[in-house]
Design a protein around this motif. Structure first.
Motif, PDB file in Angstrom:
ATOM      1  N   THR A 159       6.683  -4.771   1.324  1.00 58.43           N
ATOM      2  CA  THR A 159       5.587  -4.427   2.237  1.00 58.43           C
ATOM      3  C   THR A 159       5.401  -5.478   3.328  1.00 58.43           C
ATOM      4  OG1 THR A 159       4.019  -5.406   0.663  1.00 58.43           O
ATOM      5  CG2 THR A 159       4.276  -3.002   0.602  1.00 58.43           C
ATOM      6  N   GLN A 163       6.922  -5.387   7.684  1.00 58.53           N
ATOM      7  CA  GLN A 163       6.038  -5.757   8.797  1.00 58.53           C
ATOM      8  C   GLN A 163       6.613  -6.911   9.614  1.00 58.53           C
ATOM      9  OE1 GLN A 163       1.587  -5.499   7.754  1.00 58.53           O
ATOM     10  NE2 GLN A 163       2.536  -5.621   5.728  1.00 58.53           N
ATOM     11  N   LEU A 187       3.614   0.910   7.643  1.00 60.44           N
ATOM     12  CA  LEU A 187       3.957  -0.510   7.775  1.00 60.44           C
ATOM     13  C   LEU A 187       5.023  -0.745   8.832  1.00 60.44           C
ATOM     14  CD1 LEU A 187       3.997  -1.554   4.000  1.00 60.44           C
ATOM     15  CD2 LEU A 187       2.177  -1.938   5.679  1.00 60.44           C
ATOM     16  N   ILE A 302      -1.120  -6.055   1.387  1.00 64.19           N
ATOM     17  CA  ILE A 302      -1.218  -4.791   0.651  1.00 64.19           C
ATOM     18  C   ILE A 302      -1.492  -5.138  -0.811  1.00 64.19           C
ATOM     19  CG2 ILE A 302      -0.074  -2.644   0.027  1.00 64.19           C
ATOM     20  CD1 ILE A 302      -0.537  -2.937   3.035  1.00 64.19           C
TER      21      ILE A 302
END
Length: 333
Positions: A159, A163, A187, A302
């Motif tokens: 996650t 990004q 994302l 997250i």
């Protein structure tokens, strides 16, 4: 202080609550009152005894590689922090111990917590973000316009890595289950592959970088999606000879790592790609750069679930299911 320890290695070993003395403070150390701690697969692997050769810890052991809290005391030579600062960190190896009410860390491993996230969110960030940073920026030197395949996009590392890769201007492919497609697309993932029903090696080709976090079968398949001179960086092993030299391992461990990675290195050479193993390191400076990205909204934490401190065994069991979206955190204060 209250802490949770393991008293022996083993897969079914439970964390036990104990009372310990607050850690002693070195000249360049800060004492942090811990508000929240992140849980990682690394904690489970160390508890299971999988890292005894690499990290020969003394038992009983307080685990925990992600910490967020408040500085309550500083050593005489500390320059970067003062009492009252809200901070977060990935403790250096042999200084871990986030599953406790207090921890003492060298100031160089600590960063000021982003002011736009909670303590629990901050505790989810250090290990996975430093892993992504060191893989994509330090090792891969990922550039705008390149293509990167990040496995397990809905996991803790995935996650954040998605990004960060998008921030760097890369095209991102990832694998996850269909239930998590929307999450990884939000994302920034450009290509999302259902790992249960699709084979990524038949879909992806000419990639510059692969960030491998899965098993040996997936690792070997990943080599075929890279272009010549591409880079495969694995955070799940096997360790390679370069890593053995980097950590100053004994000749026995160096030989073992050479043997463990022989097949994958041979296969990588056949595909004319570069294979390397990454075991991330603590870095307050890098974490400060990540803080800036979080503050600017370029990276957001997250968090799947937050457990109370006394439910640490349940929290670790959940981490080990592999179903968490992002990170699992325990709230200590």
């Amino acid at each position: 202080m209250k802490a949770y320890v393991i008293k022996r290695y083993g897969r079914n070993v439970a964390f036990e609550a104990v009372e310990l003395q607050q850690p002693a403070l070195g000249e360049k150390d800060v004492l942090i009152e811990i508000h929240a701690a992140g849980l990682n697969v690394l904690d489970a692997k160390i508890r299971n005894g999988e890292f005894k050769l690499l990290l020969p810890y003394t038992l009983p052991l307080v685990l925990g590689h992600d910490v967020a809290g408040v500085v309550v005391k500083v050593g005489p030579n500390v320059k970067r922090f003062k009492v009252g600062d809200e901070v977060y960190a990935r403790p250096a190896d042999y200084r871990i111990g986030a599953f406790a009410e207090y921890i003492a860390l060298n100031e160089n491993d600590v960063a000021i917590k982003p002011n736009n996230i909670t303590m629990e969110e901050a505790a989810s960030i250090p290990l996975v973000s430093l892993t992504a940073w060191q893989a994509l920026i330090e090792k891969a030197k990922l550039k705008m316009g390149q293509k990167v395949f990040i496995q397990a996009g809905s996991g803790g590392v995935g996650t954040i890595a998605i990004q960060l890769a998008k921030h760097l201007g890369a095209t991102v492919a990832t694998t996850t289950s269909k239930a998590n497609f929307d999450l990884v697309k939000r994302l920034g993932a450009d290509i999302v592959i259902d790992y249960k029903n699709e084979d990524f090696e038949t879909i992806l080709q000419d990639y510059d970088v692969v960030l491998n976090s899965q098993d040996t079968v997936t690792l070997k398949k990943s080599l075929s999606v890279l272009k010549p001179n591409g880079k495969l960086i694995s955070i799940s092993g096997p360790p390679d000879p370069s890593f053995a030299y980097e950590i100053g391992a004994s000749w026995v461990v160096k030989l073992l790592m050479k043997l463990l990675s022989f097949n994958v290195r041979k296969r990588a050479k056949k595909f004319n790609v570069d294979y390397s193993f990454l075991f991330m390191k603590a870095s307050g400076n890098q974490l400060s750069e990540i803080t800036a990205l979080i503050t600017e909204g370029k990276i957001r934490p997250i968090v799947d679930q937050i457990f109370p401190f006394n439910a640490i065994n349940e929290a670790m069991a959940y981490v080990e299911t592999g179903r968490a979206k992002g990170k699992v955190v325990i709230k200590i204060k």
